[in-house]
Design a protein around this motif. Structure first.
Motif, PDB file in Angstrom:
ATOM      1  N   ALA A  15     -12.051 -22.586  -0.218  1.00  0.00           N
ATOM      2  CA  ALA A  15     -13.313 -22.059   0.308  1.00  0.00           C
ATOM      3  C   ALA A  15     -13.115 -21.174   1.543  1.00  0.00           C
ATOM      4  O   ALA A  15     -14.018 -20.423   1.911  1.00  0.00           O
ATOM      5  N   ASP A  16     -11.945 -21.252   2.184  1.00  0.00           N
ATOM      6  CA  ASP A  16     -11.693 -20.444   3.387  1.00  0.00           C
ATOM      7  C   ASP A  16     -11.179 -19.041   3.075  1.00  0.00           C
ATOM      8  O   ASP A  16     -11.072 -18.211   3.974  1.00  0.00           O
ATOM      9  N   LEU A  17     -10.859 -18.770   1.810  1.00  0.00           N
ATOM     10  CA  LEU A  17     -10.353 -17.443   1.464  1.00  0.00           C
ATOM     11  C   LEU A  17     -11.454 -16.395   1.569  1.00  0.00           C
ATOM     12  O   LEU A  17     -12.597 -16.634   1.196  1.00  0.00           O
ATOM     13  N   ALA A  18     -11.071 -15.235   2.065  1.00  0.00           N
ATOM     14  CA  ALA A  18     -11.975 -14.092   2.151  1.00  0.00           C
ATOM     15  C   ALA A  18     -11.273 -12.898   1.510  1.00  0.00           C
ATOM     16  O   ALA A  18     -10.053 -12.899   1.315  1.00  0.00           O
ATOM     17  N   TRP A  19     -12.040 -11.882   1.178  1.00  0.00           N
ATOM     18  CA  TRP A  19     -11.540 -10.682   0.516  1.00  0.00           C
ATOM     19  C   TRP A  19     -11.837  -9.476   1.390  1.00  0.00           C
ATOM     20  O   TRP A  19     -12.902  -9.404   2.030  1.00  0.00           O
ATOM     21  N   ALA A  20     -10.908  -8.521   1.414  1.00  0.00           N
ATOM     22  CA  ALA A  20     -11.136  -7.288   2.169  1.00  0.00           C
ATOM     23  C   ALA A  20     -10.358  -6.147   1.530  1.00  0.00           C
ATOM     24  O   ALA A  20      -9.268  -6.346   0.988  1.00  0.00           O
ATOM     25  N   LEU A  21     -10.925  -4.964   1.608  1.00  0.00           N
ATOM     26  CA  LEU A  21     -10.247  -3.726   1.217  1.00  0.00           C
ATOM     27  C   LEU A  21      -9.957  -2.927   2.477  1.00  0.00           C
ATOM     28  O   LEU A  21     -10.742  -2.951   3.426  1.00  0.00           O
ATOM     29  N   GLY A  22      -8.831  -2.208   2.489  1.00  0.00           N
ATOM     30  CA  GLY A  22      -8.555  -1.260   3.556  1.00  0.00           C
ATOM     31  C   GLY A  22      -7.936  -1.832   4.817  1.00  0.00           C
ATOM     32  O   GLY A  22      -7.820  -1.103   5.805  1.00  0.00           O
ATOM     33  N   ARG A  23      -7.519  -3.075   4.810  1.00  0.00           N
ATOM     34  CA  ARG A  23      -6.885  -3.629   6.011  1.00  0.00           C
ATOM     35  C   ARG A  23      -5.475  -3.090   6.166  1.00  0.00           C
ATOM     36  O   ARG A  23      -4.786  -2.805   5.195  1.00  0.00           O
ATOM     37  N   GLU A  24      -5.050  -2.998   7.411  1.00  0.00           N
ATOM     38  CA  GLU A  24      -3.672  -2.608   7.710  1.00  0.00           C
ATOM     39  C   GLU A  24      -2.735  -3.708   7.228  1.00  0.00           C
ATOM     40  O   GLU A  24      -3.151  -4.862   7.089  1.00  0.00           O
ATOM     41  N   PRO A  25      -1.460  -3.401   6.996  1.00  0.00           N
ATOM     42  CA  PRO A  25      -0.510  -4.433   6.594  1.00  0.00           C
ATOM     43  C   PRO A  25      -0.454  -5.572   7.610  1.00  0.00           C
ATOM     44  O   PRO A  25      -0.376  -5.334   8.814  1.00  0.00           O
ATOM     45  N   LEU A  26      -0.531  -6.795   7.110  1.00  0.00           N
ATOM     46  CA  LEU A  26      -0.463  -7.991   7.944  1.00  0.00           C
ATOM     47  C   LEU A  26       0.959  -8.548   7.896  1.00  0.00           C
ATOM     48  O   LEU A  26       1.705  -8.260   6.963  1.00  0.00           O
ATOM     49  N   PRO A  27       1.341  -9.364   8.882  1.00  0.00           N
ATOM     50  CA  PRO A  27       2.685  -9.957   8.838  1.00  0.00           C
ATOM     51  C   PRO A  27       2.865 -10.754   7.549  1.00  0.00           C
ATOM     52  O   PRO A  27       2.009 -11.548   7.174  1.00  0.00           O
ATOM     53  N   ALA A  28       3.978 -10.508   6.863  1.00  0.00           N
ATOM     54  CA  ALA A  28       4.223 -11.141   5.566  1.00  0.00           C
ATOM     55  C   ALA A  28       5.419 -12.085   5.641  1.00  0.00           C
ATOM     56  O   ALA A  28       6.369 -11.852   6.387  1.00  0.00           O
ATOM     57  N   LEU A  29       5.350 -13.152   4.832  1.00  0.00           N
ATOM     58  CA  LEU A  29       6.458 -14.103   4.717  1.00  0.00           C
ATOM     59  C   LEU A  29       7.445 -13.673   3.642  1.00  0.00           C
ATOM     60  O   LEU A  29       8.610 -14.042   3.673  1.00  0.00           O
ATOM     61  N   ALA A  30       6.972 -12.918   2.660  1.00  0.00           N
ATOM     62  CA  ALA A  30       7.824 -12.386   1.599  1.00  0.00           C
ATOM     63  C   ALA A  30       7.183 -11.111   1.074  1.00  0.00           C
ATOM     64  O   ALA A  30       5.954 -11.004   1.032  1.00  0.00           O
ATOM     65  N   VAL A  31       8.025 -10.147   0.694  1.00  0.00           N
ATOM     66  CA  VAL A  31       7.552  -8.831   0.242  1.00  0.00           C
ATOM     67  C   VAL A  31       8.372  -8.407  -0.970  1.00  0.00           C
ATOM     68  O   VAL A  31       9.589  -8.621  -1.016  1.00  0.00           O
ATOM     69  N   LEU A  32       7.693  -7.794  -1.938  1.00  0.00           N
ATOM     70  CA  LEU A  32       8.379  -7.188  -3.079  1.00  0.00           C
ATOM     71  C   LEU A  32       7.853  -5.773  -3.241  1.00  0.00           C
ATOM     72  O   LEU A  32       6.647  -5.565  -3.409  1.00  0.00           O
ATOM     73  N   ASP A  33       8.764  -4.795  -3.173  1.00  0.00           N
ATOM     74  CA  ASP A  33       8.415  -3.392  -3.380  1.00  0.00           C
ATOM     75  C   ASP A  33       8.688  -3.037  -4.827  1.00  0.00           C
ATOM     76  O   ASP A  33       9.782  -3.305  -5.344  1.00  0.00           O
ATOM     77  N   LEU A  34       7.696  -2.421  -5.476  1.00  0.00           N
ATOM     78  CA  LEU A  34       7.815  -2.031  -6.877  1.00  0.00           C
ATOM     79  C   LEU A  34       7.488  -0.554  -7.031  1.00  0.00           C
ATOM     80  O   LEU A  34       6.663  -0.019  -6.291  1.00  0.00           O
ATOM     81  N   GLN A  35       8.098   0.070  -8.015  1.00  0.00           N
ATOM     82  CA  GLN A  35       7.735   1.422  -8.403  1.00  0.00           C
ATOM     83  C   GLN A  35       7.326   1.333  -9.865  1.00  0.00           C
ATOM     84  O   GLN A  35       8.130   0.978 -10.727  1.00  0.00           O
ATOM     85  N   LEU A  36       6.050   1.610 -10.134  1.00  0.00           N
ATOM     86  CA  LEU A  36       5.498   1.501 -11.481  1.00  0.00           C
ATOM     87  C   LEU A  36       5.040   2.875 -11.940  1.00  0.00           C
ATOM     88  O   LEU A  36       3.959   3.330 -11.594  1.00  0.00           O
ATOM     89  N   ASP A  37       5.889   3.568 -12.681  1.00  0.00           N
ATOM     90  CA  ASP A  37       5.576   4.908 -13.197  1.00  0.00           C
ATOM     91  C   ASP A  37       5.047   5.828 -12.100  1.00  0.00           C
ATOM     92  O   ASP A  37       4.000   6.456 -12.247  1.00  0.00           O
ATOM     93  N   GLY A  38       5.751   5.888 -10.986  1.00  0.00           N
ATOM     94  CA  GLY A  38       5.372   6.782  -9.894  1.00  0.00           C
ATOM     95  C   GLY A  38       4.495   6.159  -8.838  1.00  0.00           C
ATOM     96  O   GLY A  38       4.397   6.674  -7.729  1.00  0.00           O
ATOM     97  N   ALA A  39       3.836   5.050  -9.143  1.00  0.00           N
ATOM     98  CA  ALA A  39       3.006   4.368  -8.142  1.00  0.00           C
ATOM     99  C   ALA A  39       3.895   3.431  -7.330  1.00  0.00           C
ATOM    100  O   ALA A  39       4.750   2.734  -7.876  1.00  0.00           O
ATOM    101  N   LEU A  40       3.699   3.427  -6.011  1.00  0.00           N
ATOM    102  CA  LEU A  40       4.411   2.508  -5.136  1.00  0.00           C
ATOM    103  C   LEU A  40       3.501   1.325  -4.863  1.00  0.00           C
ATOM    104  O   LEU A  40       2.382   1.496  -4.365  1.00  0.00           O
TER     105      LEU A  40
END
Length: 178
Positions: A15-40
């Motif tokens: 119930a504490d989860l919220a949704w947002a669009l357009g936020r700056e990158p937040l500190p992450a515990l794990a990251v995966l970078d993907l390239q999907l047909d030209g999209a990063l």
């Protein structure tokens, strides 16, 4: 990619989860970078939360589902928005499961994402069923991702799906009502 996150399990209620669009990158515990047909695409685990950053040409999108103090946007069941030339869709649901159902579903989902090349999942110390998982793909010119946020102490699994892509023009000649 499946990893064990080196942090306390902090977002402990669905119930504490919220949704947002357009936020700056937040500190992450794990990251995966993907390239999907030209999209990063960058999948980011933020504790029991997630953030997805997408860039394709000159367009970009940032989706965050997290416990965000001061946020006035709770997790919606569905959202459809125009982002520049893109159409963005988001949907969420909460599954409430018995302890046995939850354990089985957790094992099933972790097996699905563990070795998938376009996935990122993190388990938390203290419970084998406390995890956040993400899986992305590009399909018919759209980038899509699904996420699962597990709350074993509540027996709840928050499932989201998102889609971003260029609006497809509708031809009146090919439309069944046209």
């Amino acid at each position: 990619m499946l990893t064990t996150l080196k942090t306390a399990y902090t977002d402990t209620r669905a119930a504490d989860l919220a949704w947002a669009l357009g936020r700056e990158p937040l500190p992450a515990l794990a990251v995966l970078d993907l390239q999907l047909d030209g999209a990063l695409l960058q999948l980011r685990l933020l504790g029991a939360s997630h953030q997805v950053l997408l860039e394709d040409g000159e367009e970009s999108c940032s989706e965050t589902v997290a416990c965000m103090p001061g946020s006035s946007t709770p997790l919606p069941l569905g959202v459809a928005k125009r982002l520049g030339e893109w159409e963005y869709e988001f949907a969420a649901r909460v599954e409430t499961l018995t302890r046995g159902q939850f354990a089985g579903r957790a094992q099933e989902l972790l097996a699905l994402v563990a070795d998938h090349p376009n996935s990122l999942a993190g388990t938390f110390p203290g419970s084998p069923h406390a995890f956040t998982a993400m899986l992305a793909q590009r399909y018919e010119g759209q980038v899509r991702w699904r996420t699962w946020h597990a709350y074993p102490q509540e027996g709840q699994l928050v499932v989201t799906r998102s889609r971003v892509g260029v609006r497809m023009p509708v031809s009146l000649e090919s439309h069944p009502c046209g």
